[in-house]
Scaffold this active site. Structure first.
Site, short mmCIF file in Angstrom:
data_model
loop_
_atom_site.label_atom_id
_atom_site.label_comp_id
_atom_site.label_asym_id
_atom_site.label_seq_id
_atom_site.Cartn_x
_atom_site.Cartn_y
_atom_site.Cartn_z
N LYS A 55 0.88 -1.17 0.00
CA LYS A 55 0.00 0.00 0.00
C LYS A 55 0.91 1.22 0.00
O LYS A 55 1.61 1.49 0.97
CB LYS A 55 -0.92 0.04 1.22
CG LYS A 55 -1.99 1.14 1.05
CD LYS A 55 -2.61 1.60 2.36
CE LYS A 55 -1.76 2.56 3.13
NZ LYS A 55 -1.47 3.85 2.45
N GLU A 81 8.39 0.44 11.75
CA GLU A 81 9.30 1.60 11.72
C GLU A 81 8.45 2.81 12.04
O GLU A 81 7.78 3.36 11.17
CB GLU A 81 9.89 1.76 10.32
CG GLU A 81 10.75 0.62 9.84
CD GLU A 81 12.07 0.56 10.55
OE1 GLU A 81 12.38 1.46 11.37
OE2 GLU A 81 12.81 -0.40 10.32
N CYS A 118 11.54 10.76 10.17
CA CYS A 118 11.37 10.11 11.48
C CYS A 118 12.63 10.22 12.33
O CYS A 118 12.54 10.21 13.56
CB CYS A 118 10.94 8.67 11.31
SG CYS A 118 11.99 7.73 10.21
N GLU A 153 6.28 13.82 18.95
CA GLU A 153 7.06 14.06 17.73
C GLU A 153 6.46 15.22 16.93
O GLU A 153 5.28 15.18 16.56
CB GLU A 153 6.99 12.78 16.89
CG GLU A 153 7.66 12.89 15.55
CD GLU A 153 7.52 11.61 14.73
OE1 GLU A 153 6.45 10.97 14.79
OE2 GLU A 153 8.48 11.27 14.03
P1 NAD Z 1 -1.08 9.09 9.84
O1 NAD Z 1 -0.61 8.43 11.08
O2 NAD Z 1 -2.55 9.12 9.58
O3 NAD Z 1 -0.41 8.40 8.55
C1 NAD Z 1 0.93 8.06 8.48
C2 NAD Z 1 1.06 7.01 7.38
O4 NAD Z 1 0.37 5.84 7.75
C3 NAD Z 1 0.42 7.45 6.05
O5 NAD Z 1 1.22 7.00 4.99
C4 NAD Z 1 -0.94 6.75 6.03
O6 NAD Z 1 -1.37 6.42 4.73
C5 NAD Z 1 -0.66 5.50 6.81
N1 NAD Z 1 -1.82 5.03 7.55
C6 NAD Z 1 -2.65 5.77 8.34
N2 NAD Z 1 -3.59 4.99 8.89
C7 NAD Z 1 -3.38 3.73 8.42
C8 NAD Z 1 -4.00 2.48 8.63
N3 NAD Z 1 -5.04 2.33 9.45
N4 NAD Z 1 -3.50 1.40 7.97
C9 NAD Z 1 -2.43 1.50 7.17
N5 NAD Z 1 -1.78 2.65 6.95
C10 NAD Z 1 -2.24 3.75 7.57
O7 NAD Z 1 -0.58 10.56 9.85
P2 NAD Z 1 -0.20 11.59 8.74
O8 NAD Z 1 -0.92 12.86 9.00
O9 NAD Z 1 -0.24 11.05 7.36
O10 NAD Z 1 1.31 11.76 9.16
C11 NAD Z 1 1.67 12.35 10.39
C12 NAD Z 1 2.31 11.40 11.34
O11 NAD Z 1 2.76 10.24 10.69
C13 NAD Z 1 3.53 12.02 11.98
O12 NAD Z 1 3.23 12.38 13.29
C14 NAD Z 1 4.59 10.97 11.95
O13 NAD Z 1 4.81 10.43 13.22
C15 NAD Z 1 4.04 9.85 11.15
N6 NAD Z 1 4.87 9.50 10.01
C16 NAD Z 1 5.98 8.78 10.26
C17 NAD Z 1 6.80 8.43 9.22
C18 NAD Z 1 8.04 7.64 9.47
O14 NAD Z 1 8.91 7.64 8.63
N7 NAD Z 1 8.14 6.92 10.59
C19 NAD Z 1 6.47 8.80 7.94
C20 NAD Z 1 5.31 9.54 7.70
C21 NAD Z 1 4.50 9.87 8.76
#
Ligand code: NAD
Length: 488
Positions: free
Chosen positions: A185, A260, A294, A391
């Site tokens: 995905k 991760e 991250c 974070e």
């Molecule tokens: P989010 O937590 O909604 O989404 C983060 C990622 O997870 C997105 O790619 C989203 O498509 C995916 N996602 C969300 N809900 C999901 C689910 N139920 N099943 C599968 N995938 C799912 O938040 P956001 O607004 O997109 O991003 C902000 C937060 O995400 C930040 O606070 C950060 O911590 C985290 N983030 C972390 C990384 C990393 O490299 N660890 C990368 C991007 C975002």
């Protein structure tokens, strides 16, 4: 190189389809969502939305693809990955331009990211040929004991938008090198770079079904894929709350997972360094990818003797960063990747201000079109401020002084996160001490350079478990089988 080479997945119009069983498809629902350029807020394309029927088709394809791919010789799998890496290098300019248009980062950073995908595939191609087992001396004559390592099976992988190409490449490279198939995905906010990688692999001769790309509603997709008996392994990169949900779902199905997740990386600056020179250097690392990293350095703890000079230089350097559209080569920092991030950072900074902190630079949106937020520096934040506990995931640095080494270690380790941590010192003794004392999956001493395909990447505590990269990255997709044989 023209956009033609990416057709039909990620051509100039950014129409990103699903890739199932070796075919690009609009999906059974023919349902689409827009792709928005974060620098202009203009819709620049659309991506398909997978239905449950599409997901079932992708699962069937991954099951069939696994039966074929696991029996390919590691050398043959390696050849496909190498060829895909070469195609990615050939297509680098188009892929990088797509990445910048959809995610916003400066074009030079996008080029580096695409180059890293090729490097990652090359590393995986080499490492996949070294999935060694061992011969174990048996405890009776004529008995042979072999510990062999087999691909674990079809993988469900979930990758985010901050590094929309390289996060996907890290999972794809290791899984395919190990002989696994995958349903990926991709990130809906910036889906085309991952589609470009999929296209390169298909063009390199990857059999249909081995790698499938789906997009749509993340919670529906993850629930469907994780529950499927076809899927044998989960790998997720994203936030801690979502990671915990997916890890619980994987545990309920007794499926191993690699998580991760987020970080809140401390940076310890000791008084024996040149605070002015160091502050100038560290600013570059802080605002890379607008802080949406991250392992981004977020909490700077500076020894009291160096504090004033460090803060002054850091603030000046942050104010001088050129923020703009990532396609402009002068741009050093692009917009935030989407409107959710702009809203989240705006709310966090307002709360930090209300909690009594001083905003020394930035602290505001730039302009009213595009998701631009100024490089921000915060000082005097109370120890229990939300910005020091959660974070920030944006262009925000919090700087605070310290006087005592044990006390600063306690503050550095005092969050639930444990992804990356950094320290800057000229003392070997201090370097050895912080290397042991910091609770993190990765510690950089006098450097932020902690990642690369050759190195294990991952966290402890709430930042997750499992590693990507290095020999650990391949191991995550292998399972050990004990084979006992006699001559019969
Ligand atoms: P989010 O937590 O909604 O989404 C983060 C990622 O997870 C997105 O790619 C989203 O498509 C995916 N996602 C969300 N809900 C999901 C689910 N139920 N099943 C599968 N995938 C799912 O938040 P956001 O607004 O997109 O991003 C902000 C937060 O995400 C930040 O606070 C950060 O911590 C985290 N983030 C972390 C990384 C990393 O490299 N660890 C990368 C991007 C975002």
């Amino acid at each position: 190189m023209t956009a033609q080479a990416l057709k039909p997945a990620a051509a100039a119009a950014h129409e990103c389809r699903l890739f199932i069983a070796g075919r690009w498809t609009a999906g059974a629902g023919d349902d689409w969502l827009p792709i928005v350029n974060p620098a202009t807020e203009a819709p620049i394309g659309r991506h398909a939305v997978a239905t449950a029927a599409d997901l079932d088709e992708a699962l069937d394809a991954a099951a069939a693809g696994f039966r074929i791919w696991r029996d390919w010789a590691p050398q043959a799998r390696s050849d496909v990955l190498r060829k895909a890496a070469a195609l990615i290098r050939e297509r680098l300019e188009v892929l990088a331009a797509t990445l910048t248009a959809e995610q916003g980062k400066p074009i030079e950073q996008a080029r580096m990211e695409i180059g890293n995908c090729a490097r990652g595939f090359e590393w995986a191609a080499e490492e996949g040929r070294r999935a060694y087992g061992r011969v174990i001396p048996a405890n009776v004559p004529n008995l042979t004991w072999l510990a062999t390592r087999e691909p674990i099976g079809p993988v469900a992988a979930f990758t985010p938008w901050n590094f929309p190409a390289s996060q996907a490449a890290a999972k794809i490279g290791s899984a395919l090198a190990a002989g696994c198939s995958m349903v990926l995905k991709g990130p809906e906010d910036a889906p085309s770079p991952a589609a470009g990688l999929v296209q390169a692999l298909a063009d390199a001769g990857l059999p249909p079904g081995v790698l499938n790309l789906v997009l749509g509603h993340p919670p529906q997709i993850s629930a469907h894929l994780i529950a499927s008996p076809v899927i044998r392994k989960i790998s997720f990169t994203g936030s801690v709350p979502v990671g915990k949900q997916l890890a619980a779902m994987a545990a309920a199905e007794m499926k191993p997972a690699t998580m991760e997740l987020g970080g809140h990386s401390p940076v310890l600056v000791f008084g024996d360094v040149d605070p002015v020179a160091l502050a100038r250097t560290l600013v570059q690392g802080k605002y890379r990818n607008a802080g949406q990293v991250c392992v981004s350095p977020t909490r700077f703890y500076v020894e009291q003797s160096a504090y004033d000079a460090f803060v002054e230089t850091f603030v000046e350097a942050a104010k001088s960063i050129v923020v703009g559209d990532g396609t402009d080569p002068r741009t050093q920092m692009g917009p935030l990747a989407h409107d959710r991030r702009l809203e989240a950072i705006g709310a966090l900074i307002e709360e930090t201000r209300a909690e009594g902190a001083t905003i020394r630079a930035g602290g505001e949106r730039l302009g009213n079109r595009g998701y631009f937020y100024a490089p921000t520096v915060v000082t005097d934040a109370p120890e229990d401020a939300r910005i020091l506990r959660e974070e920030p995931f944006g262009p925000v640095a919090v700087i605070a002084p310290f006087t005592d080494r044990d006390e600063v270690i306690a503050r550095a380790n005092g969050t639930p996160y444990g992804l990356a941590a950094y320290a800057f010192t000229r003392s070997h003794e201090t370097a050895a001490f912080v290397g042991r004392a910091l609770e993190a999956g990765m510690v950089g001493v006098n450097t932020f350079a902690i990642g690369g395909p050759e190195a294990p990447f991952g966290g402890v505590k709430d930042s997750g478990f499992g590693r990507e990269g290095g020999m650990e990255g391949l191991s995550a997709y292998l399972v050990t089988k004990m084979l006992a044989q006699t001559p019969g």
